[in-house]
Design a protein around this motif. Structure first.
Motif, PDB file in Angstrom:
ATOM      1  N   UNK A 586       0.806  -1.230   0.000  1.00  0.00           N
ATOM      2  CA  UNK A 586       0.000   0.000   0.000  1.00  0.00           C
ATOM      3  C   UNK A 586       0.837   1.278   0.000  1.00  0.00           C
ATOM      4  N   UNK A 587       2.157   1.161   0.200  1.00  0.00           N
ATOM      5  CA  UNK A 587       2.990   2.349   0.225  1.00  0.00           C
ATOM      6  C   UNK A 587       2.908   3.074   1.558  1.00  0.00           C
ATOM      7  N   UNK A 588       3.057   4.417   1.531  1.00  0.00           N
ATOM      8  CA  UNK A 588       3.034   5.220   2.746  1.00  0.00           C
ATOM      9  C   UNK A 588       1.603   5.606   3.099  1.00  0.00           C
ATOM     10  N   UNK A 589       1.308   5.664   4.391  1.00  0.00           N
ATOM     11  CA  UNK A 589      -0.039   6.019   4.844  1.00  0.00           C
ATOM     12  C   UNK A 589       0.036   6.566   6.271  1.00  0.00           C
ATOM     13  N   UNK A 590      -1.061   7.243   6.669  1.00  0.00           N
ATOM     14  CA  UNK A 590      -1.220   7.755   8.030  1.00  0.00           C
ATOM     15  C   UNK A 590      -2.168   6.836   8.772  1.00  0.00           C
ATOM     16  N   UNK A 591      -1.737   6.311   9.893  1.00  0.00           N
ATOM     17  CA  UNK A 591      -2.532   5.354  10.653  1.00  0.00           C
ATOM     18  C   UNK A 591      -3.017   5.995  11.945  1.00  0.00           C
ATOM     19  N   UNK A 592      -4.342   5.865  12.209  1.00  0.00           N
ATOM     20  CA  UNK A 592      -4.941   6.349  13.444  1.00  0.00           C
ATOM     21  C   UNK A 592      -5.860   5.263  13.977  1.00  0.00           C
ATOM     22  N   UNK A 593      -6.144   5.352  15.254  1.00  0.00           N
ATOM     23  CA  UNK A 593      -7.031   4.364  15.866  1.00  0.00           C
ATOM     24  C   UNK A 593      -8.469   4.608  15.435  1.00  0.00           C
ATOM     25  N   UNK A 594      -9.315   3.611  15.652  1.00  0.00           N
ATOM     26  CA  UNK A 594     -10.732   3.708  15.294  1.00  0.00           C
ATOM     27  C   UNK A 594     -11.402   4.878  16.008  1.00  0.00           C
ATOM     28  N   UNK A 595     -11.012   5.070  17.254  1.00  0.00           N
ATOM     29  CA  UNK A 595     -11.662   6.125  18.033  1.00  0.00           C
ATOM     30  C   UNK A 595     -11.365   7.510  17.492  1.00  0.00           C
ATOM     31  N   UNK A 596     -10.217   7.676  16.837  1.00  0.00           N
ATOM     32  CA  UNK A 596      -9.831   8.983  16.319  1.00  0.00           C
ATOM     33  C   UNK A 596     -10.187   9.169  14.847  1.00  0.00           C
ATOM     34  N   UNK A 597     -10.735   8.125  14.210  1.00  0.00           N
ATOM     35  CA  UNK A 597     -10.963   8.190  12.767  1.00  0.00           C
ATOM     36  C   UNK A 597     -11.951   9.284  12.374  1.00  0.00           C
ATOM     37  N   UNK A 598     -12.908   9.590  13.241  1.00  0.00           N
ATOM     38  CA  UNK A 598     -13.921  10.595  12.886  1.00  0.00           C
ATOM     39  C   UNK A 598     -13.392  12.016  12.945  1.00  0.00           C
ATOM     40  N   UNK A 599     -12.210  12.206  13.568  1.00  0.00           N
ATOM     41  CA  UNK A 599     -11.691  13.573  13.767  1.00  0.00           C
ATOM     42  C   UNK A 599     -10.560  13.927  12.814  1.00  0.00           C
ATOM     43  N   UNK A 600     -10.394  13.143  11.762  1.00  0.00           N
ATOM     44  CA  UNK A 600      -9.285  13.418  10.840  1.00  0.00           C
ATOM     45  C   UNK A 600      -9.619  14.619   9.963  1.00  0.00           C
ATOM     46  N   UNK A 601      -8.605  15.341   9.451  1.00  0.00           N
ATOM     47  CA  UNK A 601      -8.871  16.504   8.592  1.00  0.00           C
ATOM     48  C   UNK A 601      -9.554  16.101   7.284  1.00  0.00           C
ATOM     49  N   UNK A 602     -10.180  17.050   6.624  1.00  0.00           N
ATOM     50  CA  UNK A 602     -10.934  16.768   5.413  1.00  0.00           C
ATOM     51  C   UNK A 602     -10.040  16.401   4.236  1.00  0.00           C
ATOM     52  N   UNK A 603      -8.795  16.878   4.220  1.00  0.00           N
ATOM     53  CA  UNK A 603      -7.946  16.590   3.064  1.00  0.00           C
ATOM     54  C   UNK A 603      -7.360  15.180   3.114  1.00  0.00           C
ATOM     55  N   UNK A 604      -7.626  14.424   4.182  1.00  0.00           N
ATOM     56  CA  UNK A 604      -7.185  13.034   4.251  1.00  0.00           C
ATOM     57  C   UNK A 604      -8.118  12.164   3.406  1.00  0.00           C
TER      58      UNK A 604
END
Length: 914
Positions: A586-604
């Motif tokens: 998959x190459x490079x990516x930003x990983x966050x937990x499930x609990x934080x997934x709803x608070x990610x920025x819009x450009x993600x």
């Protein structure tokens, strides 16, 4: 596009992919415009049954056979016959590539068949992605031999599915090794490009042909024995000359090449039986010629490579010569043709590697008289490298005296045992080093500490020269070369005591400077523990190449940018646990937990959802990823280019590396013999050119190591001065055969330069050792035990001389008593009179004791036994005099024969004696 149209296209594609008939166009439905069907909701079992009764379904009709099927079923009897034949063979359809028409195959399988037509006798492994695949008969073979699942692959609409089996490409060496051990040859078809040209298949071709005699890979070779590839040219007997033959043998992995030319089919049979080649090349029509041993693997070839002009051209090309006079081969025309055919075969097995030829030594001509002659029967009876009963190493002479620490040393010692020396000076040169190492224990231990970690330089250099070596192979070569000055320093400390040593000793005392410079180059370029993969980077040190350093600087900058990007995204998102990671797929990516997934920025942009985390990318990260991949690919490619240059540099030095390796191997073999002598209570034999063989308190070198609860009983031997023939009598199982074998083994050990298991020894150099021990038959050749015994006896009487050592056991026992006694008497007289060979004749014919009175060079000896009542105690002591009894009935009782049978045997014996 309407759904019905898409569905129709899907079905058409499906039919094309899997070879099924294309579906017929659907009839226009008159009710297509009626109202949509209402959802009936959940139905009960009773309602479903009522619906089935109201709208019964018809069994699907059988598929219409294709034209080829129709032609096959036109004649029912032919169909039944075909089915019967197929069932008899128990093979799937299309079980051979010749059954298909290439034009009807898919492009990939058509290419496979084209390659198979060029290599019909080999298993063709065809690279598809991460697997090597086989089809048709090769798939069936692969499935059967390696116990793999036999599957199938669509080959075209007119063909259907054909058999297929495959192996992972990363495990190809292991599976190919299994095939090679089973006697198969393998052709590897690999990918020659990473991406195909537009509108064409990925380019593939045969890159390597693996045969039992041409393998170089470490996992396919026995470390401590040579892997001989041989070629033979024969000329049948005519009125003008006898049967003549020329033989060439080469170990492709070590570079050794030997040629010889002799006369006589029996001599050829003996030579091939001794050689035990992995593969024998010849151009005759007979698949099983009489001169070929049964278990030898014959590889037929065309006669053209064995012609004189073709052979000369092959030699000139391989060795880059202007003429052959310097090799001495023009005087051996049959040997010249044999080596020419062998070189052509080697060239054919490496089709894409003309620039990286397998490095071979200049052919060595083997002359008569260069080595002590040991025929196949003698090797088997003396158990030199394998036991007579089970054919295994433990229990053989090699097992007992092999304390070498390197693979090349082990091969060297095996060669010495198979071809002992006959020149006293050469033997004494080896013995002098063994004596020095026995007397100087600290030197011996220091040398063995240096030898223990050394790699197999002979074979490593061969792989480098052939372009097959990996980075770890080059590091092992550098490590071995770096130990040469240390070995030289140890040897110089005793240089005065080993003057006149073997010629190879100078190679060790003065290592070549170019070799040391080569080791420095390898150390400078390669890291100490490089990875196995050569195309993924991580091989070359920093500071070696400016271009590589520039690429790595750019990659470091990109890594710094990634670290900054991770911190920036943490700050923008407010997620402190955010991680920027990398995955090969998959190459490079930003990983966050499930609990934080709803608070990610819009450009993600969401990339992947896992059980415990969400993975995202950003446009900027994706753009930078492409640049990083390009830089990384260029860096890996540059590292591979630098490695290939270094490997070619090492391969060009294969000859001096192998010269040093053979010197190290000789030192390892002598150091091991010294260790055996020092710990086993051996003595240094006095060598002479006389016929004397005098041993005091001699022991069997193998049996004394196998005895645990009691010590071996030593015995004396005196032959070649006053006595030429010893008639040895004694009970069964008293040790007569052991006594015979220990004499032969001590003679052989003395002639390889070793110390021997005795208190004192004077050994006159023998030209041949003959043994006739034990009872064997050859049912395949229609020969009984007695016929084999007589054939071996005839061979001894025809070829023994006054310098030969002849050891006979129980001649004449396989026939009637008086016939056997007469044969044994005549053989004994011939040995003592006409031949005057140094001989020991163990027998139960006590009448032969009378020979001592008739001939002054005959002496009687017996193996002592102590009889106390019904008990029999074997003393295993040989003393002068002849035995009057064989104690056969007592031996039968000790072996467990029922008491009534033993009692009846005694009664019958008393009647016969009376």
């Amino acid at each position: 596009m309407p759904r019905s149209s898409a569905g129709s296209t899907d079905e058409t594609l499906q039919g094309s992919l899997f070879g099924e008939p294309e579906p017929a166009p659907r009839a226009t439905n008159p009710d297509a415009n009626r109202d949509p069907i209402e959802d009936p909701g959940e139905l009960s079992d009773a309602e479903l049954g009522a619906d089935a009764a109201a709208r019964p379904r018809q069994r699907a009709a059988e598929e219409t056979p294709t034209q080829s099927d129709a032609s096959q079923t036109a004649d029912p009897s032919a169909t039944n016959q075909n089915e019967t034949n197929q069932n008899d063979k128990d093979e799937p359809a299309w079980s051979h590539h010749s059954q298909v028409t290439p034009e009807q195959l898919t492009p990939m399988l058509r290419h496979y068949v084209e390659l198979k037509l060029a290599h019909p006798e080999r298993v063709l492994l065809y690279r598809l992605g991460d697997f090597f695949e086989c089809f048709f008969e090769d798939a069936i073979t692969l499935s059967r031999e390696l116990e793999l699942t036999l599957t199938g692959k669509e080959a075209g609409k007119a063909i259907g599915r054909v058999p297929m089996a495959g192996i992972p490409h990363h495990a190809a060496e292991r599976y190919c090794s299994d095939l090679i051990r089973r006697g198969y040859s393998v052709a590897l078809c690999d990918q020659l490009e990473t991406t195909p040209s537009k509108g064409s298949l990925l380019k593939r071709d045969i890159t390597r042909v693996l045969t039992p005699g041409t393998v170089l890979e470490e996992g396919m070779l026995s470390a401590r024995r040579n892997n001989w590839l041989a070629a033979v040219v024969v000329e049948p007997a005519t009125h003008q000359h006898p049967f003549r033959w020329g033989l060439a043998q080469a170990d492709v992995s070590t570079g050794e090449v030997e040629v010889l030319q002799r006369e006589g089919s029996d001599a050829l049979h003996q030579q091939l039986a001794q050689l035990e080649a992995s593969e024998l090349l010849w151009s005759g029509d007979d698949s099983a010629p009489a001169w070929c041993p049964d278990r030898l693997r014959l590889t037929p070839m065309a006669s053209t490579p064995f012609s004189r002009p073709e052979a000369e051209a092959a030699l000139l090309q391989h060795y880059n010569l202007a003429g052959l006079e310097g090799l001495g081969l023009p005087e051996l025309p049959l040997a010249l043709r044999a080596i020419g055919g062998l070189l052509r075969y080697l060239r054919d097995t490496q089709p894409l590697e003309d620039d990286a030829r397998v490095p071979l030594d200049v052919p060595t001509i083997v002359h008569n008289g260069d080595a002590l002659v040991l025929d196949a029967q003698t090797r088997r009876n003396l158990e030199l490298t394998a036991t007579q009963r089970d054919g295994v190493l433990p229990g053989s002479l090699l097992w007992a005296i092999d304390r070498t620490l390197t693979a090349m040393g082990g091969r060297c010692l095996r060669r010495w045992l198979e071809a002992p020396l006959m020149q006293r000076q050469a033997i004494e040169q080896r013995q002098a080093i063994v004596t020095t190492l026995v007397e100087q224990r600290s030197l011996r231990q220091a040398l063995r500490r240096l030898l223990r970690p050394m790699g197999d330089l002979e074979r490593l250099a061969g792989r480098a020269g052939a372009g097959h070596a990996g980075a770890r192979d080059l590091v092992a070569i550098a490590d071995g070369i770096e130990r040469l000055p240390k070995l030289a320093a140890q040897l110089r400390s005793v240089e005065g005591t080993i003057q006149g040593g073997p010629p190879w000793l100078d190679t060790l005392l003065q290592p070549e400077q170019p070799l040391l410079q080569l080791a420095d180059s390898v150390r400078h370029a390669l890291i100490d523990t490089p990875p196995l993969a050569l195309s993924e980077g991580g091989l070359i040190h920093d500071g070696v190449d400016p271009l590589l350093d520039g690429l790595r600087n750019q990659l470091d900058d990109q890594e710094a940018w990634l670290a900054q990007q991770e911190q920036q995204e943490r700050r923008l998102s407010g997620i402190s646990t955010l991680r920027l990671q990398y995955h090969r797929t998959f190459g490079y990516f930003l990983a966050v937990s499930k609990a934080k997934a709803a608070a990610v920025p819009e450009h993600w942009i969401r990339r992947q959802t896992l059980t415990n985390e969400e993975r995202f990318i950003t446009p900027e990260l994706k753009e930078r990823e492409g640049k990083i991949f390009q830089l990384r690919a260029r860096a890996c490619q540059r590292e591979y280019e630098l490695f290939v240059q270094l490997r070619e540099q090492v391969g060009a030095m294969a000859a001096p590396i192998r010269a040093a390796a053979r010197a190290v191997a000789g030192l390892d073999a002598l150091t091991g013999l010294a260790d055996v002598a020092a710990t086993g209570g051996y003595c240094a034999p006095t060598l002479s050119d006389s016929r004397e063989l005098t041993l005091k308190a001699a022991r069997h070198p193998v049996v004394e190591q196998l005895l645990v609860e009691r010590r071996f009983t030593p015995n004396d031997v005196a032959l070649g001065q006053d006595t030429d023939l010893v008639v040895l009598t004694g009970p069964n199982a008293s040790g007569k055969s052991c006594y015979l074998r220990q004499i032969g083994l001590i003679q052989l050990m003395a002639q390889i330069g070793s110390w021997v298991p005795a208190e004192a020894a004077h050994v006159g150099i023998a030209d041949r050792i003959f043994t006739r021990v034990g009872a064997v038959d050859d049912l395949a050749a229609g020969q009984s035990t007695f016929m084999v015994e007589m054939a071996e006896t005839a061979n001894i009487l025809h070829h023994a001389s006054d310098r030969s050592l002849v050891l006979l056991d129980e001649i004449g026992r396989g026939t009637a008593t008086f016939d056997g006694l007469s044969i044994a008497w005549a053989v004994s007289e011939h040995l003592a009179g006409t031949l005057q060979s140094r001989s020991v004749f163990a027998t139960h014919y006590h009448e032969l004791n009378a020979l001592e009175k008739e001939r002054p060079n005959v002496a009687n000896f017996q193996v002592l036994v102590e009889e106390t009542g019904e008990d029999l105690l074997f003393l295993h002591q040989v003393s002068p005099g002849g035995a009057s009894r064989s104690y056969g009935i007592e031996a039968a009782r000790l072996a467990g024969v029922p008491a009534p049978v033993v009692q009846r045997a005694r009664q019958v014996l008393d009647q016969l004696v009376a």
